[in-house]
Design a protein around this motif. Structure first.
Motif, PDB file in Angstrom:
ATOM      1  N   ALA A 138       0.805  -1.205   0.000  1.00  0.00           N
ATOM      2  CA  ALA A 138       0.000   0.000   0.000  1.00  0.00           C
ATOM      3  C   ALA A 138       0.852   1.275   0.000  1.00  0.00           C
ATOM      4  N   LYS A 139       2.142   1.134   0.037  1.00  0.00           N
ATOM      5  CA  LYS A 139       3.040   2.281   0.045  1.00  0.00           C
ATOM      6  C   LYS A 139       2.832   3.106  -1.219  1.00  0.00           C
ATOM      7  N   ALA A 140       2.619   4.393  -1.042  1.00  0.00           N
ATOM      8  CA  ALA A 140       2.352   5.281  -2.177  1.00  0.00           C
ATOM      9  C   ALA A 140       3.621   5.480  -3.006  1.00  0.00           C
ATOM     10  N   PRO A 141       3.491   5.454  -4.334  1.00  0.00           N
ATOM     11  CA  PRO A 141       4.659   5.680  -5.179  1.00  0.00           C
ATOM     12  C   PRO A 141       5.117   7.139  -5.099  1.00  0.00           C
ATOM     13  N   VAL A 142       6.396   7.342  -5.360  1.00  0.00           N
ATOM     14  CA  VAL A 142       6.989   8.677  -5.326  1.00  0.00           C
ATOM     15  C   VAL A 142       6.905   9.274  -6.734  1.00  0.00           C
ATOM     16  N   LEU A 196       1.184  12.567 -18.433  1.00  0.00           N
ATOM     17  CA  LEU A 196       1.221  11.468 -17.479  1.00  0.00           C
ATOM     18  C   LEU A 196       2.243  11.747 -16.386  1.00  0.00           C
ATOM     19  N   GLN A 197       1.814  11.566 -15.145  1.00  0.00           N
ATOM     20  CA  GLN A 197       2.719  11.665 -14.001  1.00  0.00           C
ATOM     21  C   GLN A 197       3.350  10.301 -13.800  1.00  0.00           C
ATOM     22  N   GLN A 198       4.641  10.198 -14.082  1.00  0.00           N
ATOM     23  CA  GLN A 198       5.348   8.944 -13.905  1.00  0.00           C
ATOM     24  C   GLN A 198       5.804   8.812 -12.462  1.00  0.00           C
ATOM     25  N   THR A 199       6.134   7.592 -12.072  1.00  0.00           N
ATOM     26  CA  THR A 199       6.666   7.348 -10.737  1.00  0.00           C
ATOM     27  C   THR A 199       8.189   7.421 -10.784  1.00  0.00           C
ATOM     28  N   GLU A 200       8.775   7.459  -9.642  1.00  0.00           N
ATOM     29  CA  GLU A 200      10.234   7.473  -9.544  1.00  0.00           C
ATOM     30  C   GLU A 200      10.822   6.173 -10.103  1.00  0.00           C
ATOM     31  N   ASP A 201      10.063   5.077  -9.989  1.00  0.00           N
ATOM     32  CA  ASP A 201      10.516   3.778 -10.496  1.00  0.00           C
ATOM     33  C   ASP A 201      10.677   3.773 -12.012  1.00  0.00           C
ATOM     34  N   ALA A 202       9.979   4.668 -12.710  1.00  0.00           N
ATOM     35  CA  ALA A 202      10.049   4.715 -14.175  1.00  0.00           C
ATOM     36  C   ALA A 202      11.362   5.309 -14.657  1.00  0.00           C
ATOM     37  N   GLU A 207       5.103  -2.684 -14.923  1.00  0.00           N
ATOM     38  CA  GLU A 207       6.037  -3.684 -15.435  1.00  0.00           C
ATOM     39  C   GLU A 207       6.781  -4.305 -14.264  1.00  0.00           C
ATOM     40  N   ASP A 208       6.786  -5.612 -14.206  1.00  0.00           N
ATOM     41  CA  ASP A 208       7.481  -6.346 -13.137  1.00  0.00           C
ATOM     42  C   ASP A 208       7.057  -5.843 -11.756  1.00  0.00           C
ATOM     43  N   LYS A 209       5.769  -5.626 -11.584  1.00  0.00           N
ATOM     44  CA  LYS A 209       5.163  -5.149 -10.330  1.00  0.00           C
ATOM     45  C   LYS A 209       5.629  -3.742  -9.943  1.00  0.00           C
ATOM     46  N   LYS A 210       6.189  -2.993 -10.897  1.00  0.00           N
ATOM     47  CA  LYS A 210       6.580  -1.607 -10.650  1.00  0.00           C
ATOM     48  C   LYS A 210       5.642  -0.700 -11.427  1.00  0.00           C
ATOM     49  N   LYS A 211       5.005   0.203 -10.709  1.00  0.00           N
ATOM     50  CA  LYS A 211       4.110   1.163 -11.359  1.00  0.00           C
ATOM     51  C   LYS A 211       4.952   2.244 -12.023  1.00  0.00           C
ATOM     52  N   MET A 212       4.752   2.408 -13.316  1.00  0.00           N
ATOM     53  CA  MET A 212       5.504   3.405 -14.067  1.00  0.00           C
ATOM     54  C   MET A 212       4.738   4.729 -14.144  1.00  0.00           C
TER      55      MET A 212
END
Length: 151
Positions: free
Chosen positions: A48-52, A79-85, A134-139
């Motif tokens: 549930a941790k919110a993406p950055v 589009l607002q991307q996450t830090e993981d992207a 992708e791979d359980k990472k929200k882009m």
């Protein structure tokens, strides 16, 4: 008489052993259930941790979508991307398609109210997050409208 004493003395020992076994078994079951619940709930909090927030990728072109009753929607977005992207912009082709599919056939009345726009936007954001995971990472985590004109 000696036999009666031996039998009476053995009976409490058996009941004490049985009671100890029952208590130990109950502690094992309750402890295992508590540990299982702890790890299950701990996993939910991590997910549930919110993406950055990361980079914002703006669509270069606006799109025109056919609405119901011969009306049109001119839509521009980012589009607002996450830090993981990372810092590289995502490909917006799928976002264009999802936006067109989401808004095609909607009525001007649905899009003219705040509640209607919010509901449709939430549905679109959910589809975008699913498409860009992708791979359980929200882009992608959100969409911003840069142009929203109905005619």
């Amino acid at each position: 008489m000696a036999d009666e004493k031996d039998t009476a003395a053995e009976a409490p020992k058996k009941s004490n052993k049985m009671m100890m076994i029952v208590i130990a078994l109950a502690l094992v079951v309750l402890g295992g259930g508590g540990a299982g619940a702890f790890f299950m709930l701990k996993g939910d909090k991590a997910e549930a941790k919110a993406p950055v927030k990361g980079v914002v990728t703006a669509a270069e072109n606006t799109i025109t979508v056919n609405l119901a009753d011969g009306h049109y929607l001119k839509l521009g977005f980012a589009l607002q991307q996450t830090e993981d992207a990372g810092t590289e912009a995502v490909d917006l082709s799928e976002a264009y398609e999802l936006a067109i599919d989401e808004y095609t056939g909607k009525t001007v009345a649905e899009l003219s109210t705040e509640e209607g726009r919010t509901k449709i936007k939430e549905e679109l954001v959910a589809k975008l997050i699913k498409a860009y995971t992708e791979d359980k990472k929200k882009m992608v985590m959100d969409i911003y409208y840069t142009s929203f004109v109905t005619q």
